[in-house]
Design a protein around this motif. Structure first.
Motif, PDB file in Angstrom:
ATOM      1  N   ASP A  44      45.976  50.707  58.898  1.00  0.00           N
ATOM      2  CA  ASP A  44      45.261  50.071  59.510  1.00  0.00           C
ATOM      3  C   ASP A  44      44.200  49.176  59.656  1.00  0.00           C
ATOM      4  OD1 ASP A  44      47.166  50.906  61.878  1.00  0.00           O
ATOM      5  OD2 ASP A  44      46.712  52.999  61.756  1.00  0.00           O
ATOM      6  N   PHE A  45      43.586  49.556  58.669  1.00  0.00           N
ATOM      7  CA  PHE A  45      42.102  49.272  57.712  1.00  0.00           C
ATOM      8  C   PHE A  45      42.263  49.079  56.595  1.00  0.00           C
ATOM      9  CE2 PHE A  45      41.263  51.524  62.159  1.00  0.00           C
ATOM     10  CZ  PHE A  45      40.580  50.685  62.812  1.00  0.00           C
ATOM     11  N   PHE A  46      41.543  47.854  56.046  1.00  0.00           N
ATOM     12  CA  PHE A  46      40.794  47.820  54.776  1.00  0.00           C
ATOM     13  C   PHE A  46      39.936  47.673  54.440  1.00  0.00           C
ATOM     14  CE2 PHE A  46      44.252  44.704  53.080  1.00  0.00           C
ATOM     15  CZ  PHE A  46      45.418  45.083  52.849  1.00  0.00           C
ATOM     16  N   VAL A  47      39.439  49.078  53.807  1.00  0.00           N
ATOM     17  CA  VAL A  47      37.924  48.996  53.448  1.00  0.00           C
ATOM     18  C   VAL A  47      37.440  48.447  51.782  1.00  0.00           C
ATOM     19  CG1 VAL A  47      35.600  50.515  52.849  1.00  0.00           C
ATOM     20  CG2 VAL A  47      37.535  51.372  55.318  1.00  0.00           C
ATOM     21  N   ILE A  48      36.738  47.369  51.527  1.00  0.00           N
ATOM     22  CA  ILE A  48      36.949  46.527  50.267  1.00  0.00           C
ATOM     23  C   ILE A  48      35.284  46.399  50.256  1.00  0.00           C
ATOM     24  CG2 ILE A  48      37.366  44.657  49.379  1.00  0.00           C
ATOM     25  CD1 ILE A  48      38.939  43.414  51.682  1.00  0.00           C
ATOM     26  N   SER A  49      34.586  47.201  49.132  1.00  0.00           N
ATOM     27  CA  SER A  49      33.782  46.857  48.302  1.00  0.00           C
ATOM     28  C   SER A  49      33.400  46.044  47.302  1.00  0.00           C
ATOM     29  CB  SER A  49      33.146  48.122  48.673  1.00  0.00           C
ATOM     30  OG  SER A  49      33.203  48.923  47.708  1.00  0.00           O
ATOM     31  N   THR A  50      32.565  45.686  46.668  1.00  0.00           N
ATOM     32  CA  THR A  50      32.213  44.882  45.334  1.00  0.00           C
ATOM     33  C   THR A  50      31.144  46.340  44.758  1.00  0.00           C
ATOM     34  OG1 THR A  50      32.497  43.025  45.863  1.00  0.00           O
ATOM     35  CG2 THR A  50      31.362  43.111  44.247  1.00  0.00           C
ATOM     36  N   ALA A  51      31.687  46.891  43.627  1.00  0.00           N
ATOM     37  CA  ALA A  51      31.174  47.353  42.062  1.00  0.00           C
ATOM     38  C   ALA A  51      30.691  46.564  40.999  1.00  0.00           C
ATOM     39  CB  ALA A  51      31.701  48.741  42.454  1.00  0.00           C
ATOM     40  N   VAL A  52      29.400  47.241  39.530  1.00  0.00           N
ATOM     41  CA  VAL A  52      28.756  45.635  38.997  1.00  0.00           C
ATOM     42  C   VAL A  52      29.417  46.695  37.782  1.00  0.00           C
ATOM     43  CG1 VAL A  52      26.215  45.036  40.149  1.00  0.00           C
ATOM     44  CG2 VAL A  52      26.883  47.035  39.057  1.00  0.00           C
ATOM     45  N   ASN A  53      30.570  47.430  37.920  1.00  0.00           N
ATOM     46  CA  ASN A  53      30.840  48.088  36.403  1.00  0.00           C
ATOM     47  C   ASN A  53      32.105  49.157  36.489  1.00  0.00           C
ATOM     48  OD1 ASN A  53      29.215  50.318  36.487  1.00  0.00           O
ATOM     49  ND2 ASN A  53      27.737  49.319  35.367  1.00  0.00           N
ATOM     50  N   ASN A  54      32.312  49.728  35.969  1.00  0.00           N
ATOM     51  CA  ASN A  54      33.458  50.381  35.528  1.00  0.00           C
ATOM     52  C   ASN A  54      32.973  51.708  36.377  1.00  0.00           C
ATOM     53  OD1 ASN A  54      34.365  48.817  34.567  1.00  0.00           O
ATOM     54  ND2 ASN A  54      35.475  49.884  32.966  1.00  0.00           N
ATOM     55  N   ARG A  55      32.227  52.563  35.387  1.00  0.00           N
ATOM     56  CA  ARG A  55      31.405  53.759  36.590  1.00  0.00           C
ATOM     57  C   ARG A  55      30.771  53.226  37.940  1.00  0.00           C
ATOM     58  NH1 ARG A  55      27.143  54.855  31.743  1.00  0.00           N
ATOM     59  NH2 ARG A  55      26.158  53.064  32.126  1.00  0.00           N
ATOM     60  N   GLN A  56      30.776  51.912  37.994  1.00  0.00           N
ATOM     61  CA  GLN A  56      30.352  52.145  39.669  1.00  0.00           C
ATOM     62  C   GLN A  56      31.525  52.330  40.816  1.00  0.00           C
ATOM     63  OE1 GLN A  56      27.961  49.054  41.401  1.00  0.00           O
ATOM     64  NE2 GLN A  56      27.413  50.238  42.945  1.00  0.00           N
ATOM     65  N   VAL A  57      32.674  51.363  40.549  1.00  0.00           N
ATOM     66  CA  VAL A  57      33.221  51.602  40.606  1.00  0.00           C
ATOM     67  C   VAL A  57      33.983  53.217  40.783  1.00  0.00           C
ATOM     68  CG1 VAL A  57      36.205  50.879  40.473  1.00  0.00           C
ATOM     69  CG2 VAL A  57      34.279  49.030  39.759  1.00  0.00           C
ATOM     70  N   ALA A  58      34.360  53.859  39.365  1.00  0.00           N
ATOM     71  CA  ALA A  58      34.548  55.553  39.396  1.00  0.00           C
ATOM     72  C   ALA A  58      33.384  55.903  41.365  1.00  0.00           C
ATOM     73  CB  ALA A  58      34.322  55.991  38.661  1.00  0.00           C
ATOM     74  N   ALA A  59      32.456  56.149  40.599  1.00  0.00           N
ATOM     75  CA  ALA A  59      31.399  56.615  41.367  1.00  0.00           C
ATOM     76  C   ALA A  59      31.593  56.572  42.732  1.00  0.00           C
ATOM     77  CB  ALA A  59      30.441  56.314  41.006  1.00  0.00           C
ATOM     78  N   ILE A  60      32.195  55.338  42.899  1.00  0.00           N
ATOM     79  CA  ILE A  60      32.373  54.783  44.407  1.00  0.00           C
ATOM     80  C   ILE A  60      33.567  55.395  45.086  1.00  0.00           C
ATOM     81  CG2 ILE A  60      32.521  53.446  46.949  1.00  0.00           C
ATOM     82  CD1 ILE A  60      30.825  51.390  44.763  1.00  0.00           C
TER      83      ILE A  60
END
Length: 145
Positions: A44-60
């Motif tokens: 039903d929903f996509f939530v899409i965001s951007t992170a600057v690096n691998n660590r931020q991807v994991a943290a998000i």
């Protein structure tokens, strides 16, 4: 992807907004929530965001998973991409969360695949200051015209 977890649309929308707010709390940029249920049969929903690096991807990803669990007692049925770090996702069935690094986000352009899908105003989640790249700002501007 596994089968859809059955939740009502109000709960699904609430979860998507919780995910967006959690991403914002970890300084994600280009946050978008698309209501894709009318054009995609699997969610039903996509939530899409951007992170600057691998660590931020994991943290998000970790923060989204934690906040959705704490606030709704729901857990993803599948997690993917955390080892690579350029694109990770959480699949809740009714909602799929994507967190990209900029190059992968620009390459896949998921937010443009379902142009007819409504974009949810993040003000519903109390988010008013998301940073947007020129490309995403243009998409959002076109949707609001």
């Amino acid at each position: 992807m596994s089968g859809k977890i059955m939740v009502d649309m109000e709960t699904a929308r609430k979860c998507a907004l919780i995910a967006a707010k959690a991403a914002d709390s970890k300084k994600a940029s280009d946050i978008m929530v698309q209501e894709v249920g009318e054009v995609v049969s699997s969610t039903d929903f996509f939530v899409i965001s951007t992170a600057v690096n691998n660590r931020q991807v994991a943290a998000i990803i970790e923060e989204i998973e934690e906040q959705v669990r704490v606030q709704t007692d729901l857990k993803p049925i599948h997690r993917e991409g955390l080892n690579d770090g350029t694109w990770a996702l959480l699949d809740y069935g009714f909602m799929i969360v994507h967190v990209f690094q900029p190059e992968a986000r620009d390459f896949y352009r998921l937010e443009t695949l379902w142009n007819d899908a409504p974009i949810i105003d993040l003000k519903e989640a109390g988010i008013t200051d998301v940073e947007y790249s020129d490309r995403i700002a243009k998409i959002l501007g076109e949707k609001q015209d």
